[in-house]
Design a protein around this motif. Structure first.
Motif, PDB file in Angstrom:
ATOM      1  N   ALA A  43       0.713  -1.172  -0.205  1.00 41.22           N
ATOM      2  CA  ALA A  43       0.038   0.231   0.113  1.00 41.22           C
ATOM      3  C   ALA A  43       0.748   1.497   0.081  1.00 41.22           C
ATOM      4  O   ALA A  43       0.428   2.848  -0.431  1.00 41.22           O
ATOM      5  CB  ALA A  43      -0.988  -0.278   1.478  1.00 41.22           C
ATOM      6  N   ALA A  46       2.479   1.607  -3.567  1.00 44.70           N
ATOM      7  CA  ALA A  46       1.313   2.289  -4.604  1.00 44.70           C
ATOM      8  C   ALA A  46       0.973   4.146  -4.129  1.00 44.70           C
ATOM      9  O   ALA A  46       1.013   4.326  -5.235  1.00 44.70           O
ATOM     10  CB  ALA A  46       0.478   1.506  -4.291  1.00 44.70           C
ATOM     11  N   ARG A  50       1.105   6.364  -6.830  1.00 44.58           N
ATOM     12  CA  ARG A  50       0.991   7.763  -7.548  1.00 44.58           C
ATOM     13  C   ARG A  50       0.712   8.935  -6.888  1.00 44.58           C
ATOM     14  O   ARG A  50       0.322  10.121  -8.138  1.00 44.58           O
ATOM     15  CB  ARG A  50      -0.709   7.158  -6.951  1.00 44.58           C
ATOM     16  N   ASP A  80      -0.362  -9.261  -5.641  1.00 41.28           N
ATOM     17  CA  ASP A  80      -1.744  -8.444  -4.940  1.00 41.28           C
ATOM     18  C   ASP A  80      -2.660  -7.736  -6.017  1.00 41.28           C
ATOM     19  O   ASP A  80      -2.212  -6.467  -6.348  1.00 41.28           O
ATOM     20  CB  ASP A  80      -0.824  -7.370  -4.083  1.00 41.28           C
ATOM     21  N   PRO A  81      -3.697  -8.257  -6.510  1.00 36.26           N
ATOM     22  CA  PRO A  81      -4.271  -7.278  -7.480  1.00 36.26           C
ATOM     23  C   PRO A  81      -5.074  -5.697  -7.255  1.00 36.26           C
ATOM     24  O   PRO A  81      -5.578  -5.188  -8.134  1.00 36.26           O
ATOM     25  CB  PRO A  81      -5.604  -8.390  -7.223  1.00 36.26           C
ATOM     26  N   THR A  82      -4.638  -5.786  -5.911  1.00 40.07           N
ATOM     27  CA  THR A  82      -4.966  -3.992  -5.049  1.00 40.07           C
ATOM     28  C   THR A  82      -3.897  -3.041  -6.240  1.00 40.07           C
ATOM     29  O   THR A  82      -4.173  -1.995  -5.831  1.00 40.07           O
ATOM     30  CB  THR A  82      -5.486  -3.612  -4.331  1.00 40.07           C
ATOM     31  N   PHE A  83      -3.100  -3.785  -6.052  1.00 41.67           N
ATOM     32  CA  PHE A  83      -1.737  -3.127  -6.786  1.00 41.67           C
ATOM     33  C   PHE A  83      -1.385  -2.088  -7.368  1.00 41.67           C
ATOM     34  O   PHE A  83      -1.764  -0.538  -7.090  1.00 41.67           O
ATOM     35  CB  PHE A  83      -0.084  -3.447  -6.308  1.00 41.67           C
ATOM     36  N   PRO A  85      -4.136  -0.659  -9.737  1.00 42.16           N
ATOM     37  CA  PRO A  85      -5.216  -0.047  -9.801  1.00 42.16           C
ATOM     38  C   PRO A  85      -5.496   1.345  -8.682  1.00 42.16           C
ATOM     39  O   PRO A  85      -5.497   2.468  -8.441  1.00 42.16           O
ATOM     40  CB  PRO A  85      -6.607  -1.119  -9.253  1.00 42.16           C
ATOM     41  N   ALA A  86      -4.349   0.826  -7.553  1.00 39.39           N
ATOM     42  CA  ALA A  86      -3.871   1.968  -6.405  1.00 39.39           C
ATOM     43  C   ALA A  86      -3.172   3.171  -6.152  1.00 39.39           C
ATOM     44  O   ALA A  86      -3.069   4.353  -6.495  1.00 39.39           O
ATOM     45  CB  ALA A  86      -3.793   0.957  -4.852  1.00 39.39           C
TER      46      ALA A  86
END
Lengths: 312, 312
Positions: A43, A46, A50, A80-83, A85-86
């Motif tokens: 997190a 990411a 960003r 980690d599939p959320t990485f 997009p975040a």
């Protein structure tokens, strides 16, 4: 509305993002703090990426058509599939892709589609790159298990040589005197305790002393030889072919010096040894190539502008 | 009121104390928890030794005329003048002395006044012993810097060999298959992560796999060869003389096996290689010798009784 390409170079020291147009003109560069997910978490990584991407895109009029994030220690983030997009701002008109820092490093130095990359900084890792993909990886096992020939390895060898001289009561050599001075140590116990008090990779601070004394101290010369042997052996397991580009990265190999010279003398003949440029070149190049914009001229323009930007 | 001699053998696993009479008859043995001051602190070490000494002396009728405390990691304790007074019960009629675990290990196996000791357990250290004193020390630098040829070193080499096989996609060997099974790892990432999750010396758990496969797997045989080379080189820097006793300690060298066999084949000819006995033999022997009671018969009696006690 211009078409834009975004490339991110994410490492343990900083996170950098460049935005270029489809002809390789640099429109913006922004940077942030350490972004390696092994250091700051998935997190945290990411968020760094960003933030830098938003700063780079601020005020630019256009649409991002391609985005590449190159990072070391990527396996944990890749799982980690959320990485992704975040890690990227909303509204990009592009599927972002995550690539290995070895692929980014390779493509920073050459527009070739295939070849090898070997990095020797604090750690050591090598790989065969085909397109955007890492087809094989060697070492990169960290200080405890591998990183053979790295800055950590060189620094530890320098400390070992110093401890041997102290144990055996031999006169100091230029290298071992420099190690004691660098550590601020008066003798055996001081030096051992200093090494265990700091994080293990603190030992890499002694690596430059090996390079400094490689020609005036046979002890340092032998350590530089051994590091070059190990790095050349790591590369050899990737079976580099004559004429193939081999990109050298990291402080031990990317810059001229005794270890690089010894390494170059040990690798198979006919290889094209190149020094890595800024990772921003590699990331924006890979993103551009994915959009069908591959050309040697585009690569050269990215090197000329982003390479210079990163050297400023 | 009998005259008593007290010997303490203090290590990272346990603290043991024996009380013998001036003829080498064992009157009591007691043990406690880990006592290495590098692990439990100087005060913690002193408390363990004192507790075991009080248990050993409880109910004995006599006066302690000599006391020797042998310990590894002793330098920090030796520098602290409060250590020895805190480590021994009040009222001993004897100046207690602190000696190196290398001196204790050497004297556990031989009544000789001078020779060499080399220990390869989890770590590796060697020294030349003259009387009670350590006249030279080699290695013992810990996992990060040295311990060359130790159990840690062997285990790490086994893991490295396994990672190489996995990196290069070669078929597993008996050793590398055993390493993955021992680690409970399915592949590269599992194995690397397991090694960094545990304390570094966890790697020593893989050392027995090298010995087990040294004759049926050339990979394991080469690792055993390299460890024996390193240990023999460490010993050679102590210039052992023909006919001189060399005492071997620690799980890698004190027991028969592929590494010990290879080591024995590499050292200078004419050395008398002996296996270490219980450290209680060495500590009580040194204490007895300091009281003028040195004799081969006394040493043999201590080996026969305390050696047997420690093997129970």
């Amino acid at each position: 509305m211009a078409d834009l390409v975004l490339g991110a170079d994410v490492g343990g020291t900083s996170t950098r993002v460049a935005v270029v147009d489809l002809d390789g003109h640099v429109l913006a560069v922004a940077s942030g703090g350490p972004g390696n997910p092994n250091l700051v978490g998935v997190a945290g990584s990411a968020a760094e990426i960003r933030g830098a991407a938003e700063r780079a895109l601020a005020g630019l009029d256009g649409t991002v058509r391609g985005a590449v994030v190159g990072l070391a220690g990527g396996s944990v983030a890749a799982a980690d599939p959320t990485f992704l997009p975040a890690a990227l701002p909303a509204g990009l008109d592009a599927p972002a892709v995550l690539v290995s820092d070895l692929a980014v490093g390779f493509s920073s130095a050459t527009p070739a589609d295939e070849g090898c990359m070997i990095i020797a900084g604090t750690g050591a890792v090598a790989g065969r790159v085909v397109g955007d993909a890492l087809h094989a990886r060697r070492d990169g096992w960290g200080y405890l298990l591998g990183d053979r020939g790295s800055g950590f390895w060189l620094g530890r060898a320098a400390v070992r040589a110093t401890l041997e001289v102290l144990d055996e009561g031999r006169p100091p050599t230029p290298l071992t005197a420099a190690v004691l001075a660098e550590a601020g140590a008066g003798g055996y116990l001081d030096l051992v305790q200093a090494c265990y008090t700091h994080p293990p990779t603190w030992l890499a601070r002694f690596a430059p002393l090996v390079s400094r004394h490689a020609e005036d101290d046979p002890v340092a010369g032998a350590i530089a030889d051994a590091a070059a042997d190990l790095l050349a052996a790591t590369l050899a397991t990737l079976d580099p072919r004559p004429g193939e580009p081999v990109v050298l990265g990291g402080s031990v190999l990317a810059t001229p010096g005794p270890v690089r010279d010894r390494f170059a003398a040990r690798v198979a003949p006919g290889l094209e040894l190149l020094s890595a440029e800024s990772g921003l070149v590699g990331a924006t190049w890979i993103a551009s190539r994915r959009l069908g914009r591959a050309s040697a001229a585009l690569h050269a323009r990215l090197v000329a502008t982003l390479g210079a930007a990163s050297r400023r």
